[in-house]
Design an enzyme around this catalytic site. Sequence first.
Site, mmCIF file in Angstrom:
data_model
loop_
_atom_site.group_PDB
_atom_site.id
_atom_site.type_symbol
_atom_site.label_atom_id
_atom_site.label_comp_id
_atom_site.label_asym_id
_atom_site.label_seq_id
_atom_site.Cartn_x
_atom_site.Cartn_y
_atom_site.Cartn_z
ATOM 1 N N HIS A 60 -3.870 3.964 -2.562
ATOM 2 C CA HIS A 60 -4.560 3.401 -1.654
ATOM 3 C C HIS A 60 -5.386 3.467 -0.135
ATOM 4 O O HIS A 60 -6.403 3.952 -0.567
ATOM 5 C CB HIS A 60 -4.121 2.523 -0.989
ATOM 6 C CG HIS A 60 -3.397 1.754 -2.629
ATOM 7 N ND1 HIS A 60 -1.954 0.720 -2.269
ATOM 8 C CD2 HIS A 60 -3.521 0.705 -3.772
ATOM 9 C CE1 HIS A 60 -1.781 -0.402 -3.687
ATOM 10 N NE2 HIS A 60 -2.329 -0.396 -3.665
ATOM 11 N N LEU A 120 0.829 -1.575 0.226
ATOM 12 C CA LEU A 120 0.155 -0.182 -0.056
ATOM 13 C C LEU A 120 0.937 0.581 -0.271
ATOM 14 O O LEU A 120 2.234 1.542 1.097
ATOM 15 C CB LEU A 120 -0.456 -0.160 1.533
ATOM 16 C CG LEU A 120 -2.478 -1.344 1.766
ATOM 17 C CD1 LEU A 120 -2.772 -0.943 2.787
ATOM 18 C CD2 LEU A 120 -2.986 -1.352 -0.056
ATOM 19 N N GLY A 133 -10.043 3.367 -7.968
ATOM 20 C CA GLY A 133 -9.070 4.577 -8.356
ATOM 21 C C GLY A 133 -8.989 4.421 -9.307
ATOM 22 O O GLY A 133 -8.786 3.568 -10.520
HETATM 23 P P1 AMP Z 1 -3.629 -2.060 -6.930
HETATM 24 O O1 AMP Z 1 -3.317 -2.509 -5.746
HETATM 25 O O2 AMP Z 1 -2.907 -1.591 -7.916
HETATM 26 O O3 AMP Z 1 -4.920 -3.388 -7.455
HETATM 27 O O4 AMP Z 1 -5.452 -0.954 -6.634
HETATM 28 C C1 AMP Z 1 -6.042 -1.146 -5.699
HETATM 29 C C2 AMP Z 1 -7.169 -0.193 -6.188
HETATM 30 O O5 AMP Z 1 -6.184 1.558 -5.568
HETATM 31 C C3 AMP Z 1 -7.976 -0.027 -7.486
HETATM 32 O O6 AMP Z 1 -8.505 0.866 -7.173
HETATM 33 C C4 AMP Z 1 -6.153 1.400 -7.992
HETATM 34 O O7 AMP Z 1 -6.445 1.953 -8.979
HETATM 35 C C5 AMP Z 1 -6.474 2.290 -6.791
HETATM 36 N N1 AMP Z 1 -5.116 3.326 -6.981
HETATM 37 C C6 AMP Z 1 -3.220 2.014 -6.592
HETATM 38 N N2 AMP Z 1 -3.021 3.476 -6.962
HETATM 39 C C7 AMP Z 1 -3.435 4.709 -6.959
HETATM 40 C C8 AMP Z 1 -2.474 6.088 -6.976
HETATM 41 N N3 AMP Z 1 -1.928 6.350 -7.428
HETATM 42 N N4 AMP Z 1 -3.814 7.401 -6.715
HETATM 43 C C9 AMP Z 1 -5.622 6.734 -6.514
HETATM 44 N N5 AMP Z 1 -5.664 5.188 -6.527
HETATM 45 C C10 AMP Z 1 -4.909 3.936 -6.863
#
Ligand code: AMP
Length: 294
Positions: A37, A33, A162
Amino acid sequence: MIIFNSGAQLKLYLKNLQNQQKSLGFVPTMGALHRGHISLIEAARAQCEPVVCSIFVNPTQFNDLSDLQNYPRTFEADCQMLESAGCDVVFAPAVSEMYSAKELELKRLAVEDKSWAEGRTVDFGVLAEVMEGAHRPGHFNGVAQVVSKLFRIIEADKAYFGQKDFQQLAIIRSMVKQLGMPVEIIACPIVREANGLAMSSRNERLTAEERNIASLISKTLFKVKELKTSQTIADLKAIAAEEIKTEPKIQLEYFEISDTETLQPIADYSQNKNAVACIAVKLGSVRLIDNVVF
Ligand code: AMP
């Protein structure tokens, strides 16, 4: 904050809360994270109680085994961040909790013979045929598979995603609509490093020098956005490709300017102002994506 590994136990716990007055908020993640996140947790915290976060590196959405094996895993630090952000419940299942051996075997076969339709319950149509869908065959099937399972366990009122994964958001919205799932999907803005690089768990795998270099990705997107009314789409694409070429360590995978709803490439910005520029690159062995809405 309470941590569950068992879906059945989590379901029972959430049922017993019977907190009917308030919304149950859910943030699915793959862990490692960062502040991106945490911004989703904070958005959920502001509207919901309890807030549930899942941490699960989902094998069925990876079409590259080494990417799966090298995906950063930082569970202890993740839990500390979640607790500080006011998360109430963490769901951290093992792979065997989420998938039967048969499902994993089907995925393995699909990877080998590229029969991606196998086991598919939702048809994303053209949404999944472009950009990430085209470059990571089977990826969105895996995403939909795990998110639908998580939604069935957690039964959240609101789920937070995100805009960093712009296409994923469209896919999730389409899935929820097609399956008639009673969950509201909430989009949250991209959180960036000071140099503009979109935060990502995969940034962990970049050296300090590469993180610097990677700022070119968002700089390119912002430059294109600035020029959106003065150049044709074809010229904007050429400009983006030229910009990325100035850094030999970055390989452009795709750069598209697409309609924000259908995700299909647009031909003329003056005719279609609901546009998003999306990019995917490789920096060393690390694949990075980013986007900017015009
Ligand atoms: P992940 O752990 O990469 O599957 O991401 C989990 C959630 O966090 C997803 O909805 C992503 O789009 C969101 N997320 C990841 N990086 C970012 C960021 N830099 N800004 C906003 N949301 C993010």
